[in-house]
Structures are given as structure tokens and as C-alpha cells.
Design a protein around this motif. Structure first.
Motif, PDB file in Angstrom:
ATOM      1  N   MET A 261       0.834  -1.215   0.000  1.00 50.20           N
ATOM      2  CA  MET A 261       0.000   0.000   0.000  1.00 50.20           C
ATOM      3  C   MET A 261       0.865   1.259   0.000  1.00 50.20           C
ATOM      4  O   MET A 261       0.618   2.209  -0.742  1.00 50.20           O
ATOM      5  N   LYS A 262       1.893   1.271   0.837  1.00 49.34           N
ATOM      6  CA  LYS A 262       2.751   2.462   0.921  1.00 49.34           C
ATOM      7  C   LYS A 262       3.435   2.724  -0.410  1.00 49.34           C
ATOM      8  O   LYS A 262       3.588   3.871  -0.829  1.00 49.34           O
ATOM      9  N   ASP A 263       3.859   1.647  -1.059  1.00 53.78           N
ATOM     10  CA  ASP A 263       4.560   1.853  -2.314  1.00 53.78           C
ATOM     11  C   ASP A 263       3.615   2.305  -3.419  1.00 53.78           C
ATOM     12  O   ASP A 263       3.965   3.163  -4.237  1.00 53.78           O
ATOM     13  N   SER A 264       2.410   1.777  -3.423  1.00 56.28           N
ATOM     14  CA  SER A 264       1.423   2.248  -4.397  1.00 56.28           C
ATOM     15  C   SER A 264       1.136   3.736  -4.173  1.00 56.28           C
ATOM     16  O   SER A 264       1.155   4.537  -5.112  1.00 56.28           O
ATOM     17  N   ASN A 265       0.914   4.104  -2.930  1.00 55.30           N
ATOM     18  CA  ASN A 265       0.638   5.510  -2.632  1.00 55.30           C
ATOM     19  C   ASN A 265       1.803   6.409  -3.041  1.00 55.30           C
ATOM     20  O   ASN A 265       1.610   7.500  -3.573  1.00 55.30           O
ATOM     21  N   GLN A 266       3.009   5.950  -2.787  1.00 59.20           N
ATOM     22  CA  GLN A 266       4.162   6.796  -3.100  1.00 59.20           C
ATOM     23  C   GLN A 266       4.356   6.924  -4.609  1.00 59.20           C
ATOM     24  O   GLN A 266       4.719   7.986  -5.103  1.00 59.20           O
ATOM     25  N   PHE A 267       4.089   5.827  -5.323  1.00 56.52           N
ATOM     26  CA  PHE A 267       4.150   5.911  -6.785  1.00 56.52           C
ATOM     27  C   PHE A 267       3.157   6.964  -7.291  1.00 56.52           C
ATOM     28  O   PHE A 267       3.507   7.830  -8.103  1.00 56.52           O
ATOM     29  N   HIS A 268       1.927   6.918  -6.791  1.00 56.26           N
ATOM     30  CA  HIS A 268       0.931   7.884  -7.254  1.00 56.26           C
ATOM     31  C   HIS A 268       1.245   9.303  -6.763  1.00 56.26           C
ATOM     32  O   HIS A 268       0.878  10.276  -7.410  1.00 56.26           O
ATOM     33  N   ALA A 269       1.930   9.393  -5.640  1.00 56.95           N
ATOM     34  CA  ALA A 269       2.394  10.714  -5.181  1.00 56.95           C
ATOM     35  C   ALA A 269       3.370  11.304  -6.196  1.00 56.95           C
ATOM     36  O   ALA A 269       3.299  12.495  -6.518  1.00 56.95           O
ATOM     37  N   THR A 270       4.268  10.490  -6.712  1.00 56.47           N
ATOM     38  CA  THR A 270       5.229  11.036  -7.688  1.00 56.47           C
ATOM     39  C   THR A 270       4.524  11.393  -8.996  1.00 56.47           C
ATOM     40  O   THR A 270       4.963  12.301  -9.697  1.00 56.47           O
ATOM     41  N   CYS A 271       3.430  10.698  -9.315  1.00 57.85           N
ATOM     42  CA  CYS A 271       2.639  11.093 -10.495  1.00 57.85           C
ATOM     43  C   CYS A 271       2.057  12.494 -10.298  1.00 57.85           C
ATOM     44  O   CYS A 271       2.036  13.308 -11.216  1.00 57.85           O
ATOM     45  N   LEU A 272       1.586  12.753  -9.092  1.00 55.82           N
ATOM     46  CA  LEU A 272       0.987  14.052  -8.784  1.00 55.82           C
ATOM     47  C   LEU A 272       2.064  15.138  -8.745  1.00 55.82           C
ATOM     48  O   LEU A 272       1.797  16.308  -9.033  1.00 55.82           O
TER      49      LEU A 272
END
Lengths: 404, 404
Positions: A261-272
Motif C-alpha cells: 500500500m505504501k509503495d502504491s501511494n508513493q508511486f501515485h504521489a510522484t505522479c501528482l
């Protein structure tokens, strides 16, 4: 089912491997867009072909006057750069092998044109890794017709980076490598498909629409503009990769789930953090995230994890004994629309009632129709050869069979 | 309008300053939750009180038996820790001043209880910085009744960190400071309200609902769990602060606009990197982001910028000559619902037609009602004292006046 089948066809090879979709549990951008080299290593789980698969047939013949490809029954431009890169790479490997003077192999003309047909049984380009499955399957099929053996990471990677992971079943790592030419940027199986039999994977299909930003374009912009992506790749991912490998080895679900979950969130954070920003998640994706955290909080432990690729669909990991209750929670939060009987696809799930306590814990009003359907599946093997000729997609004339 | 008005009231002070809302252009988390010290410096623009304001009246009297506070007409718990911290801090400063032996001031009993009434003319807790405006106004009002002079950053900061910026008009920096006790964590005006007269600010109100995660709780979790937030605070924000100050000094709109958008996106990226993740933006926020980028791409230059605080509402910066066309684009993408005549609030905007080319450039289908209304405003001054007794919120009995 030999294409042409005429006497002037010195070599005909056919192959019909099916391929898996797969799910990233860590992801990132690319360091070389031409060679498709990533800025960090990554890890994925290959899914069962019983639920999600790509089927591909490739054939070569002197009768063919040009390379041609059909995707999901429709002819596509064979000149697209990534497809061309795959074809160039497989022919290079075949030439190299013949140059090495392998006496066992019959003569093979590398100038023969190839026909390829490929179909997915899931929506294309909706964030379900269709290009990863497709290019892995293509690489495998081309290797069969051109009689290339050994690691196909480079062929698959040229089509779609993450496709190299889909060449293997089970739990697969894509090692980023260090060499400028990418020769050491290859996939490696961490654990086979039977390693963690209790693990289940639920795909919550939010939208079958094509995503507004293709993941390739998006990733490149991220590498160029996001300071957070660079930091993540250099300072966060390496340690996470090591820990994730350990979690898989130990079948440590709670830690595996939290890291995912943390890695998915962080990936999408870098998209933003990309400019202009990229948002693959929508309001329904966010409701699913809230649902998972509320479910875990209610259970007092991490029993379910989400991860999102380049699209709004959620991929949920859980263990066999939690599937029924979580599916009931999904149905409660996203009451199925008209297609109630087809809401659940894949592995059978025994309906269970949802306790009032859990209902109360799932914050927020139900969103009817927010989740279109759920595919219940598990970890699966890598590419498989289909021996049954009826499964092949090209007829004896080398053209796609009519839909039966 | 003296509360009580009786002869046994040795000291009555009244104050009714209005305060501004304000808009962060850079933001972050806190390094000390008790003292409310930030992990990075930040910058905001104070908005005009003609459109968005908090009005606060404070009074002290021997007649009052306890501290009391009314927010938007409803009595609230005066015991909440942040309110108590403000009261403690202002009384400490007042005591210190009396201790310094200022002979000019009449005797003042610090044990007198205080009554406070405060109203916003915009939705509370919907991400429009209501607590910043409210606590700045409260600090200013308390300073008047307790006759405290000098910098009130610490008083306001104890209520809501960003409130210290709202103590000044124009363009304001909150210097994070270095001292453990926070004495150097203060607000400073970079440029006065008249510095950039062409600048306009549009608040696109997406939702008046209370946000699911309060910004204070969210920020604290971010500081504890997001590796990206730490990196951002240490390695990205300091250079951005310097460049933003230069952009404002030079009135360099394009660069100001790009930095503002990038910083907003990065702030929300760190929210998503928090565990569990925080999402203040919703699908409408994302449609606004797309709209702004499409508008700028059509113009061939950055003419509009968005920034989002802890909520889905967008704050848009643009220059006077672009307001009419951008408002037309917003109306096209978010056709106003029934309240068409009240869709635009604040400064007058002359309606202009939207060219077919621009319409085509604004990707995506219109979303009727996605934006509830738009407040058109500009840069404004800091707290103002209201001399007109009719504007005061407490009656001569020290209780809120009946709504007239």
C-alpha cells in the motif's frame, strides 16, 4: 494449420502461448526511454491465466509479403516503434544464434515476414497491465517461431518495460541493472507460483475506459519533472525491494500488505508531483482506499492491501480466509448495479453476511455502481504453450480466424 | 456598547477587527505539534476583506464569570487546547508588559474573563483557511482588549500555524525559524497589498462539506510517515521560497504561476504518501487542474495557476486581463446549476464569449454543477479595526447580538 502450407514454405513455426496479466507491487519510471531501462528495480506478482490472460499466435512464411499484427481482432499499424524494436531484437538474437553455428537447427530465413494475432480477455489500456501481458506473450511467441532460447527480458522490455516481469510466473523482480546498454536489466523469479497458496488477488474494475494519460508518456514526464520521483528511486525503493523480497520469502502478509500500500501511494504521489500532474486515481479509487483502511482498522490488523497501476482499478491482495468477508464489504460499499449476478468473476466466493459492526465501521455512504465488477484470482504461472490448435488465432492462410 | 456597563467594571475594551482569509502558495507540515512549529517556511497571499473575511469581537469584564466563545452564532467549548493556548499566550504577554512597568496603561486585571464572538462570511472548514483567518483575527482582537503591542505571530500560531501569516496584508512569509522554543518562527510581510495591482484571485468552491480529514491531524500523520514530505521540506522548499520571493518582487507572473502549481501538487503528493493516505483533491479538483493546463496550453503561456489547500476548492491566480476569458472557460466546463445568477461573487466580471478553438482545447465533457460558485477577489490588507459599533458582534450585555 501451417500458414500457406505450400511447398515453397521452407519453414513454418507456430506458437500460441497464453500470457498473464501481472500486478506491480512496486513501480517507477524509466532511466532510458529508448532501451526502456527503469530508474529503480521493481517487483510484481504474475496472475493466474484462468482469469486474466493474453493469447498470442505468431507465424512466419515465405507467403507473407509484410509483417502484420492484429490486436483483439483488429489490424494495427505494425510500424509502431515498440513493436519494431521487439521484432528487430528477436531477429538479432536469431541471427546471433545461427551465427554461432547451431547445427541442430534447420535453416531459417530471417527475412521471412511474421503475422501476429493477439487477444486479451480483459479491457485493454485500462490500467490492467495489458501491454505488459501482451508484449511478454509476443516475445515468447516470437522466440518460438524464430527458435530463440534463453532469457527474453530484453525482447519483452523493448515492447513494454514491465513485460519482462511477465515472462515468469509467481513473484518476479525486474532488476534495474547498472550497464548503459541494459544487458543486466533483466527479470528474475523470486518465488514460484505455488510458493504462497493462500494468497488471493481481487481486481476491482472501476472503469473500462481508456486512461487519459498512457503510462509510458506519463512516466517519462515524471522522470523529467518530479524531484520526488528521483528521491524515491534512489533513497526509498532499494530498501523496500529488499524488505518486500523478505516478506514474500517468509509469507509475512501484514508487512507485505503495508509495504504494498505504501509503495502504491508513493508511486501515485510522484505522479501528482509530475508537471503537469498525472492522476490515475479517481474518487472511486479513493473510496476503495478508505474501505481497505477501515476494514483493516475494524479487524485490528492488516488483512487486506490495495495497489493501483496506471489507472483507477484497484488490485487487492488478501488471504484465502478473508476473501468472503472483504467481498461482502465491497458489495456493501459499492452496491452492484443491474449486473448483480455477474459482479463476481473468477474463483468462487461463498456469500457471507456482513456484521452490523463492520457495516458501521465502513465509513461513508454506499456508492452504487462505483465498482463495475470484481475478478477473484490468484498467483499464476508464466507463458504457457497452447497445444490445442483450436486455441490458435491464425488460420492456415496466416490470417485471423473468423470469430466462431 | 460596554459589556455590563456597570460602575464595577474598571476596564472594558472592545475590538472588532475583520480578518482575511489567505491562500498558501507554499505549504507543509509541522515540526513541533505543541508549539506549532513548521518543518519548512511558507508563503501566502492575504485576500481582500471585501469578499472573504472573518469578523471578531472580544470583550473583557468583571461581570463575566467565565471565558466564552461563539463561532458563527453558536457557543463552542472554550476549553479546546488551541484556544486555551492563545488565551494563555496573550495573558502572558500582557503580564510581561505590565511587569515592564508601562506607566501609560491603566490598571488591568488579567483575571478578567473574556467573551469572544466570531463569524466567517465563507464556509468553515472547507479548505478555505477559515482557522487561519479566525485565529489571526482572534489574536488581533485579544491584543486590543489586553493592550498588547508588537508581533503577535506566536499568539496566532498557537491557534493555527498558518494564522501567523494572516496577521499581515499582501504577500507574507512564515519563516520556520531554528530555535527550539519557536521565538524566531514568525511571519514577515514580503510585499504590501498594493504591490501587484493586476493580480486577481478566484476561489472555485467545489464543496462546502466539511473535509473528512482536518488539516492538523493530517499534517501530523504526514510528518510521521511520509519520507517524501521530509525530503521536500529539506531539499525542495528552501530554494522554492527564495525563487518565489523573487517572482513576487519582480511581478513575474509566469514563473510565479508555475511554482505555485508545482508546489501545490507536491504538497498533495506528500499527503498521498502519508499512511494511511490523505486525499484532499477530488475528481472535480482534478478537472480544474486539467482545465488550467489546457487553458495555458491554448494560450501558449502560463496565464493561470491553481493551488489547493486542505480541501477540494481551487484557488486560482491570474492577471486582471485574463479573468473574463478564464471565467468563461470555467462556466463552459462546469455549467452552473440552478443558481446561474449567483455563480459569480465578488469583483464584477464582464461576460465574454468563448471562442470555438478554446472550447475545443478544453478537453473533456462539461460537468454541470461541479463548481458551486466562484469568488473573484484580489490581494488585501491585514486585520482592520471596525470603528462602527453596529459591526460589533457582542451586545452591551457581553452576549452575541440577536441576528438582525
Amino acid at each position: 494449420m501451417a500458414p500457406g502450407g505450400a511447398g515453397d514454405t521452407p519453414e513454418v513455426a507456430l506458437s500460441g502461448p497464453s500470457m498473464t496479466s501481472r500486478k506491480s507491487v512496486t513501480g517507477g519510471g524509466k532511466r532510458d526511454e529508448e532501451l526502456i531501462l527503469p530508474i529503480n528495480s521493481s517487483l510484481s506478482v504474475t496472475l493466474s491465466q484462468d482469469q486474466l490472460k493474453t493469447t498470442t499466435t505468431a507465424a512466419i512464411s515465405t507467403d507473407f509479403t509484410e509483417d502484420r499484427i492484429w490486436l483483439n481482432g483488429r489490424e494495427e499499424d505494425v510500424g509502431q516503434p515498440r513493436l519494431q524494436a521487439c521484432l528487430r531484437e528477436i531477429r538479432r538474437l536469431a541471427r546471433k544464434r545461427r551465427g554461432a553455428g547451431d547445427g541442430d537447427s534447420p535453416p531459417l530465413s530471417l527475412s521471412y515476414k511474421v503475422h501476429v494475432a493477439s487477444v486479451n480477455n480483459f479491457p485493454t489500456a485500462a490500467g490492467l497491465a495489458s501491454s505488459a501481458a501482451g508484449y511478454a506473450c509476443l516475445a515468447y511467441a516470437l522466440a518460438r517461431v524464430y527458435r530463440v532460447e534463453g532469457d527474453l527480458s530484453e525482447v519483452a522490455r523493448r515492447g513494454s518495460g514491465s513485460a519482462c516481469r511477465s515472462l515468469y510466473g509467481g513473484f518476479v523482480e525486474w532488476q534495474m541493472g547498472e550497464q548503459a546498454d541494459g544487458k543486466d536489466s533483466i527479470a528474475r523469479q523470486l518465488a514460484p507460483e505455488g510458493h504462497w497458496p493462500q494468497l488471493r488477488v481481487l481486481v476491482l474494475v472501476v472503469s473500462a475506459e481508456r486512461k487519459p494519460t498512457g503510462s509510458t508518456v506519463g512516466m517519462q514526464t515524471s522522470v523529467e519533472t518530479s524531484a520526488l520521483l528521483k528521491f524515491r528511486a534512489e533513497s526509498v525503493v532499494p530498501a523496500r525491494m529488499r524488505e518486500m523480497a523478505r516478506c514474500i520469502q517468509d509469507r509475512d502478509f501484514q508487512r507485505f500488505a503495508q509495504l504494498t500500500m505504501k509503495d502504491s501511494n508513493q508511486f501515485h504521489a510522484t505522479c501528482l508531483d509530475t508537471f503537469p500532474p498525472i492522476s490515475y486515481l479517481n474518487d472511486t479509487s479513493r473510496r476503495i482506499i478508505q474501505l481497505v483502511h477501515a476494514f483493516n482498522a475494524y479487524c485490528g490488523q492488516t488483512k487486506v492491501a490495495y495497489t493501483f497501476d496506471a489507472g483507477p482499478n484497484a488490485v487487492v491482495f488478501t488471504l484465502e480466509d478473508t476473501v468472503a468477508e472483504f467481498v461482502a464489504a465491497v458489495k456493501h460499499s459499492f452496491p452492484p448495479a443491474a449486473n448483480g449476478d455477474r459482479f463476481l468473476k473468477g474463483l468462487p466466493v461463498t456469500p457471507v453476511p456482513l456484521s452490523d459492526e463492520l457495516k458501521a465501521a465502513l465509513a461513508g455512504d454506499p456508492t452504487p455502481g462505483g465498482v463495475q465488477y470484481v475478478i477473484v484470482t490468484q498467483v499464476g504461472p508464466g507463458p504457457q504453450v497452447l497445444d490445442d490448435p483450436h486455441a490458435h488465432l491464425l488460420g492456415s492462410d496466416g490470417l485471423p480466424k473468423q470469430a466462431s
